[in-house]
Write an enzyme that holds these catalytic residues in place. Structure first.
Site, PDB file in Angstrom:
ATOM      1  N   PHE A   1      -5.637  19.132 -13.566  1.00 40.26           N
ATOM      2  CA  PHE A   1      -6.065  19.434 -12.192  1.00 40.26           C
ATOM      3  C   PHE A   1      -7.092  18.418 -11.695  1.00 40.26           C
ATOM      4  CE2 PHE A   1      -8.979  22.656 -14.331  1.00 40.26           C
ATOM      5  CZ  PHE A   1     -10.192  22.089 -13.957  1.00 40.26           C
TER       6      PHE A   1
ATOM      7  N   ASP B   1       1.689  16.414 -11.869  1.00 43.94           N
ATOM      8  CA  ASP B   1       0.542  17.243 -12.257  1.00 43.94           C
ATOM      9  C   ASP B   1       0.595  18.594 -11.543  1.00 43.94           C
ATOM     10  OD1 ASP B   1      -0.516  15.267 -13.895  1.00 43.94           O
ATOM     11  OD2 ASP B   1      -1.766  14.411 -12.312  1.00 43.94           O
TER      12      ASP B   1
ATOM     13  N   ASP C   1      -2.630 -11.264  12.887  1.00 41.05           N
ATOM     14  CA  ASP C   1      -3.000 -10.708  11.578  1.00 41.05           C
ATOM     15  C   ASP C   1      -4.325  -9.979  11.733  1.00 41.05           C
ATOM     16  OD1 ASP C   1      -3.173 -10.205   8.762  1.00 41.05           O
ATOM     17  OD2 ASP C   1      -2.005 -12.018   8.397  1.00 41.05           O
TER      18      ASP C   1
ATOM     19  N   THR D   1     -11.718  -2.772   3.418  1.00 38.18           N
ATOM     20  CA  THR D   1     -10.659  -2.499   4.398  1.00 38.18           C
ATOM     21  C   THR D   1     -11.241  -1.953   5.691  1.00 38.18           C
ATOM     22  OG1 THR D   1      -9.008  -2.068   2.683  1.00 38.18           O
ATOM     23  CG2 THR D   1      -8.607  -1.102   4.842  1.00 38.18           C
TER      24      THR D   1
ATOM     25  N   ASN E   1      -8.152  -8.694   2.912  1.00 41.13           N
ATOM     26  CA  ASN E   1      -7.150  -7.631   2.949  1.00 41.13           C
ATOM     27  C   ASN E   1      -6.383  -7.560   1.638  1.00 41.13           C
ATOM     28  OD1 ASN E   1      -5.841  -5.540   4.258  1.00 41.13           O
ATOM     29  ND2 ASN E   1      -4.408  -6.853   5.339  1.00 41.13           N
TER      30      ASN E   1
ATOM     31  N   SER F   1      -8.732  11.871  27.493  1.00 42.46           N
ATOM     32  CA  SER F   1      -9.304  13.016  26.783  1.00 42.46           C
ATOM     33  C   SER F   1      -9.016  12.918  25.287  1.00 42.46           C
ATOM     34  CB  SER F   1      -8.760  14.330  27.354  1.00 42.46           C
ATOM     35  OG  SER F   1      -7.369  14.457  27.112  1.00 42.46           O
TER      36      SER F   1
ATOM     37  N   SER G   1      -8.629  -6.206  -1.072  1.00 48.54           N
ATOM     38  CA  SER G   1      -8.789  -4.756  -0.922  1.00 48.54           C
ATOM     39  C   SER G   1      -7.617  -4.007  -1.549  1.00 48.54           C
ATOM     40  CB  SER G   1      -8.896  -4.386   0.562  1.00 48.54           C
ATOM     41  OG  SER G   1     -10.016  -4.991   1.156  1.00 48.54           O
TER      42      SER G   1
ATOM     43  N   HIS H   1     -16.860  15.203   3.423  1.00 44.07           N
ATOM     44  CA  HIS H   1     -16.247  15.763   4.634  1.00 44.07           C
ATOM     45  C   HIS H   1     -15.845  14.685   5.633  1.00 44.07           C
ATOM     46  CE1 HIS H   1     -14.833  19.296   6.653  1.00 44.07           C
ATOM     47  NE2 HIS H   1     -15.085  18.636   7.761  1.00 44.07           N
TER      48      HIS H   1
ATOM     49  N   TYR I   1       0.845  -1.203   0.000  1.00 50.26           N
ATOM     50  CA  TYR I   1       0.000   0.000   0.000  1.00 50.26           C
ATOM     51  C   TYR I   1       0.882   1.256   0.000  1.00 50.26           C
ATOM     52  CZ  TYR I   1      -4.928  -1.439   0.826  1.00 50.26           C
ATOM     53  OH  TYR I   1      -6.212  -1.894   0.715  1.00 50.26           O
TER      54      TYR I   1
ATOM     55  N   SER J   1       0.566  11.105  17.772  1.00 50.23           N
ATOM     56  CA  SER J   1       0.506  10.739  19.187  1.00 50.23           C
ATOM     57  C   SER J   1       1.601   9.737  19.535  1.00 50.23           C
ATOM     58  CB  SER J   1      -0.872  10.153  19.522  1.00 50.23           C
ATOM     59  OG  SER J   1      -1.894  11.106  19.338  1.00 50.23           O
TER      60      SER J   1
ATOM     61  N   ARG K   1       3.422  10.715  -9.531  1.00 48.80           N
ATOM     62  CA  ARG K   1       2.507  11.074 -10.627  1.00 48.80           C
ATOM     63  C   ARG K   1       1.675  12.305 -10.257  1.00 48.80           C
ATOM     64  NH1 ARG K   1      -1.789   9.668 -14.279  1.00 48.80           N
ATOM     65  NH2 ARG K   1      -2.381  11.801 -14.805  1.00 48.80           N
TER      66      ARG K   1
ATOM     67  N   THR L   1     -11.654  -0.065  -0.488  1.00 50.35           N
ATOM     68  CA  THR L   1     -11.545   0.722   0.743  1.00 50.35           C
ATOM     69  C   THR L   1     -12.624   0.336   1.746  1.00 50.35           C
ATOM     70  OG1 THR L   1     -10.606   2.566  -0.517  1.00 50.35           O
ATOM     71  CG2 THR L   1     -11.484   3.066   1.664  1.00 50.35           C
TER      72      THR L   1
ATOM     73  N   THR M   1     -10.201  18.930  18.176  1.00 49.58           N
ATOM     74  CA  THR M   1      -8.884  18.997  17.530  1.00 49.58           C
ATOM     75  C   THR M   1      -7.935  19.856  18.354  1.00 49.58           C
ATOM     76  OG1 THR M   1      -9.992  18.806  15.382  1.00 49.58           O
ATOM     77  CG2 THR M   1      -7.695  19.515  15.377  1.00 49.58           C
TER      78      THR M   1
ATOM     79  N   MET N   1       0.664  22.365 -13.154  1.00 47.86           N
ATOM     80  CA  MET N   1      -0.320  23.418 -12.857  1.00 47.86           C
ATOM     81  C   MET N   1       0.360  24.706 -12.408  1.00 47.86           C
ATOM     82  SD  MET N   1      -3.561  21.645 -10.978  1.00 47.86           S
ATOM     83  CE  MET N   1      -2.616  20.698  -9.795  1.00 47.86           C
TER      84      MET N   1
ATOM     85  N   ASN O   1      -2.439  -0.990   8.137  1.00 46.57           N
ATOM     86  CA  ASN O   1      -2.308  -2.414   7.872  1.00 46.57           C
ATOM     87  C   ASN O   1      -1.089  -2.996   8.554  1.00 46.57           C
ATOM     88  OD1 ASN O   1      -3.571  -4.572   6.288  1.00 46.57           O
ATOM     89  ND2 ASN O   1      -3.987  -2.971   4.803  1.00 46.57           N
TER      90      ASN O   1
ATOM     91  N   THR P   1      -7.678  -1.525  -4.972  1.00 44.71           N
ATOM     92  CA  THR P   1      -7.169  -0.154  -4.948  1.00 44.71           C
ATOM     93  C   THR P   1      -6.144   0.056  -6.052  1.00 44.71           C
ATOM     94  OG1 THR P   1      -7.520  -0.052  -2.555  1.00 44.71           O
ATOM     95  CG2 THR P   1      -6.043   1.591  -3.507  1.00 44.71           C
TER      96      THR P   1
ATOM     97  N   THR Q   1     -11.175  -6.224  13.268  1.00 46.27           N
ATOM     98  CA  THR Q   1      -9.894  -6.545  13.909  1.00 46.27           C
ATOM     99  C   THR Q   1      -9.761  -5.849  15.261  1.00 46.27           C
ATOM    100  OG1 THR Q   1      -8.842  -6.824  11.738  1.00 46.27           O
ATOM    101  CG2 THR Q   1      -7.387  -6.460  13.630  1.00 46.27           C
TER     102      THR Q   1
ATOM    103  N   TYR R   1     -11.771  13.503   7.510  1.00 49.81           N
ATOM    104  CA  TYR R   1     -11.418  12.971   8.833  1.00 49.81           C
ATOM    105  C   TYR R   1     -10.968  11.513   8.753  1.00 49.81           C
ATOM    106  CZ  TYR R   1     -13.019  17.343  10.649  1.00 49.81           C
ATOM    107  OH  TYR R   1     -13.133  18.684  10.901  1.00 49.81           O
TER     108      TYR R   1
ATOM    109  N   HIS S   1      -6.283  26.626   1.929  1.00 49.73           N
ATOM    110  CA  HIS S   1      -6.746  26.004   3.181  1.00 49.73           C
ATOM    111  C   HIS S   1      -6.737  24.490   3.071  1.00 49.73           C
ATOM    112  CE1 HIS S   1      -9.352  24.497   6.331  1.00 49.73           C
ATOM    113  NE2 HIS S   1     -10.182  24.047   5.403  1.00 49.73           N
ATOM    114  N   PHE S   2      -7.266  23.960   1.989  1.00 47.77           N
ATOM    115  CA  PHE S   2      -7.360  22.505   1.834  1.00 47.77           C
ATOM    116  C   PHE S   2      -5.973  21.870   1.848  1.00 47.77           C
ATOM    117  CE2 PHE S   2      -7.977  18.596  -0.703  1.00 47.77           C
ATOM    118  CZ  PHE S   2      -8.955  17.998   0.065  1.00 47.77           C
ATOM    119  N   HIS S   3      -5.036  22.454   1.102  1.00 48.00           N
ATOM    120  CA  HIS S   3      -3.673  21.913   1.085  1.00 48.00           C
ATOM    121  C   HIS S   3      -2.982  22.131   2.428  1.00 48.00           C
ATOM    122  CE1 HIS S   3      -4.453  21.871  -3.253  1.00 48.00           C
ATOM    123  NE2 HIS S   3      -3.465  21.007  -3.355  1.00 48.00           N
TER     124      HIS S   3
ATOM    125  N   GLU T   1     -14.648  12.035   4.718  1.00 49.55           N
ATOM    126  CA  GLU T   1     -13.411  11.570   4.089  1.00 49.55           C
ATOM    127  C   GLU T   1     -12.200  12.354   4.586  1.00 49.55           C
ATOM    128  OE1 GLU T   1     -10.449  10.093   1.358  1.00 49.55           O
ATOM    129  OE2 GLU T   1     -12.207   9.284   2.362  1.00 49.55           O
TER     130      GLU T   1
ATOM    131  N   LYS U   1      -6.499  17.913  21.190  1.00 49.90           N
ATOM    132  CA  LYS U   1      -5.377  17.070  20.776  1.00 49.90           C
ATOM    133  C   LYS U   1      -4.078  17.874  20.697  1.00 49.90           C
ATOM    134  CE  LYS U   1      -7.849  13.517  18.170  1.00 49.90           C
ATOM    135  NZ  LYS U   1      -7.099  12.340  18.669  1.00 49.90           N
TER     136      LYS U   1
END
Length: 665
Positions: free
Chosen positions: A104, A77, A136, A205, A143, A316, A146, A285, A63, A300, A73, A202, A360, A81, A125, A150, A212, A289, A420-422, A287, A363
């Site tokens: 894009f 791209d 396992d 998985t 597994n 906590s 899966s 959304h 994976y 952690s 790859r 997915t 968040t 861009m 995994n 992918t 598990t 998380y 923001h997304f990046h 996704e 954390k």
């Protein structure tokens, strides 16, 4: 009806040099690797030990390898861009609009579905069964299936580079642009079938990991004794099980629109294109998380290990993790405040989007308190963790800003949103994946990565990120919308050049990572980890040899508290541990089921894209026959004799005891 459906020689873009050169280089690279494998006699080993393996550790490594290859790859791209926008002032640049749109779209699709997802699923995994103290995952063959499904999705996306085209719709194919009337080519079909096939993998998985974690744990390991990475993986897997059926159903409805003339999302005959936006973000959304929660778990583990302290506020952290898991399904509408749902609806989702920042923040403070007063070692995994905390907090604050509907009305669809997304995906998910890669690499291969090149890669990524994406915040505030193939505003141009320079610095970081892997392999004897515990770790994966044997644990560990392996080491310093009673161990037999299913899935997907109906039927029948043959297997496990188990474990215990006593003295 033509034998090959809509496929003919016009599908190959012979008149477009960029995709032809790129696909030629990739093809030569693949042929060179395959030629080397065959010539060196490694093909039987590769088939026996990797391609047909159901060992969670081997599958996890595959994976991660898939993710790293697809990162190259996807980043190619990104470079195209950034360079296109840098030169496209009062100019059409070097990428024609139809090619730029594909670039894009492919970049977003690849980076989310075939870099971030497989990278983190690969780490889960590899690590989860080791941290849980078991042999396992719950369903080893599933597994393997899966993973190979992918890989099938990734292969179909790359095939579109040279046969046909990819979608020009963006990484989420909003109707009506993605409907047959406005996108009559095969690009959207490549997108739909590659994601449907990979999405099934997915989902399987997620089911596997949930089972598990809930049902397979070492004796004494209650839920509140699990390492934090297990908790975040559980939350992520629960989200996969809940959210991915939404994606599958939504894409299936778009497929029915395109293939059978249905009207789920069309602009006429009762279709509702806004419902696609609603459904895709009801998956989309969570996704986010699904991606970030495992990264939180990695940080952690890293912060606790390299601060030589237990994780501050463990309970906590557990509560914050599960709160994020629950709240992540209550915020999706902030992606389309401008759709017109009304002030009340927008206000509710704006408030929920602000509230989800609270766990968040818990954390982040817990990580800081873990570091405070600790004996911090600034290794490359720890640098990724510290870089994450700085970068992710900035990204989180811009996210809270976008959660305010009036501000979102101004910034929606601008480069501020792209920044923001990046900010959260690169600074959170990718930094987390790189931290986990450096942290668990010696456990997977028995030797550490070169530290100097690892730290150089970090600094290039860290500096390059800020150079590449902070200008996009400025451009967004200046009114530049995303996905512009060219522009005519002179004030934007300097910022696009700075962003291009940042992408080049990130490229240097990627070169450092490739060099790091090469140098580490060449110097592996000097970087060898003989004890299985190179970082003085705290959880059970460090109690096994590096790399771990097929059975993981000679005797399943008995857990007596948090930080299970740390407690074992403290007891070992006080009293000599008696040798356990060894017994024969059964492990799952390798099977080609996953690989063969993926082969037929590739055939089926390609045939459906090009309307080669007889070949699609053959692919479906082949996959079904594979499962029938697998179901009728007589022997599903093989046995490792007690003598072999004892020999392997005694050697590891001797090396570990020597290192522990030597370190204490």
């Amino acid at each position: 009806m033509k034998l090959l459906g809509d496929l003919d020689w016009s599908a190959i873009p012979l008149d477009q040099p960029i995709p032809m050169i790129a696909s030629g280089v990739v093809a030569l690279g693949i042929l060179a690797v395959l030629g080397w494998i065959v010539a060196s006699g490694r093909l039987p080993y590769l088939w026996r030990e990797w391609i047909t393996s159901v060992d969670h550790k081997r599958i996890g490594v595959m994976y991660c390898l898939l993710a790293l290859v697809m990162l190259l790859r996807g980043f190619s791209d990104a470079i195209m861009m950034r360079s296109q926008q840098a030169v496209a002032f009062h100019s059409m640049g070097y990428l024609p609009p139809e090619h730029y749109d594909q670039v894009f779209s492919a970049h977003g699709t690849i980076m989310i579905f075939f870099v971030a997802m497989p990278f983190l699923i690969g780490l889960m995994n590899f690590v989860l069964p080791l941290q849980l103290g078991v042999r396992d995952v719950a369903f080893p063959t599933l597994n393997s299936v899966s993973f190979w499904l992918t890989a099938t999705g990734a292969l179909l996306v790359n095939i579109s580079l040279v046969i046909g085209e990819f979608a020009r719709t963006g990484w989420l194919p909003y109707p009506p642009l993605s409907e047959l009337r406005y996108s009559p080519g095969v690009g959207v079909d490549y997108y739909l079938w590659s994601l449907q096939i990979a999405g099934v993998g997915t989902l399987l998985t997620g089911i596997n990991f949930v089972t598990t974690i809930l049902k397979l744990r070492a004796p004494g390991m209650g839920y509140l004794r699990m390492p934090m990475f297990c908790w975040t993986s559980l939350a992520s897997s629960l989200l996969i099980v809940a959210a991915f059926p939404i994606l599958t159903a939504t894409l299936a409805m778009l497929i029915l629109d395109r293939y059978l003339g249905f009207h789920f999302f069309t602009n006429e005959a009762g279709g509702n294109m806004m419902m696609f936006v609603n459904l895709i973000w009801a998956w989309g959304h969570p996704e986010v998380y699904i991606l970030i929660l495992p990264a939180f778990g990695i940080f952690s583990e890293v912060v606790s290990t390299f601060s030589a302290k237990p994780l501050f506020g463990y309970r906590s952290m557990v509560m914050a993790t599960m709160a994020i898991c629950l709240l992540s399904f209550m915020v999706w509408l902030h992606h389309f405040f401008t759709m017109g749902a009304g002030a009340d609806v927008n206000a509710f989702f704006g408030i929920m989007s602000t509230i989800i920042a609270v766990p968040t923040g818990v954390k982040v403070f817990n990580w800081l308190f873990t570091i405070y007063g600790g004996r911090v070692r600034f290794t490359s995994p720890m640098l990724w963790a510290i870089g994450f905390m700085i970068t992710f907090v900035i990204g989180g604050m811009t996210g809270v800003l976008l959660a305010i509907p009036p501000a979102d009305f101004v910034l929606h669809n601008s480069l501020f949103l792209v920044a923001h997304f990046h900010n959260v995906i690169i600074g959170g998910v990718l930094f987390g994946a790189f931290a986990g890669y450096a942290y668990w690499f010696p456990k997977a291969f028995g030797f550490k990565l070169h530290e100097g090149l690892g730290q150089a890669a970090f600094w290039c990524w860290f500096v390059g990120f800020y150079l590449a994406f902070m200008p996009l915040y400025v451009l967004g505030l200046m009114g530049m919308t995303r996905r512009l193939q060219h522009y005519d505003v002179p004030q934007w141009r300097p910022w696009t050049w700075v962003a291009m320079a940042g992408a080049c610095v990130i490229l240097v970081g990627i070169v450092c990572q490739i060099a790091q892997l090469w140098v580490s392999i060449r110097r592996r004897e000097s970087l060898r980890d003989v004890t299985g515990d190179p970082w003085d770790g705290r959880s059970l994966e460090w109690s096994t040899a590096s790399p771990p044997p097929a059975f993981n644990f000679a005797v399943l560990p008995d857990v007596h508290g948090e930080d299970a392996y740390w407690n074992m080491k403290q007891r070992a310093l006080k009293e000599a541990a008696a040798e356990p009673a060894y017994a024969a161990i059964e492990v799952p037999r390798n099977t080609p089921t996953g690989f063969v299913c993926a082969f037929f899935a590739t055939v089926m997907g390609f045939a459906l894209i090009w309307h080669i109906w007889w070949l699609a039927i053959a692919g479906i029948l082949g996959a079904w026959a594979t499962f029938v043959v697998f179901a009728w297997r007589d022997r599903t496990e093989s046995e490792i004799p007690a003598e072999a188990v004892a020999r392997i474990d005694r050697a590891n215990r001797a090396a570990r005891l020597s290192a522990t006593v030597g370190g204490a003295s």
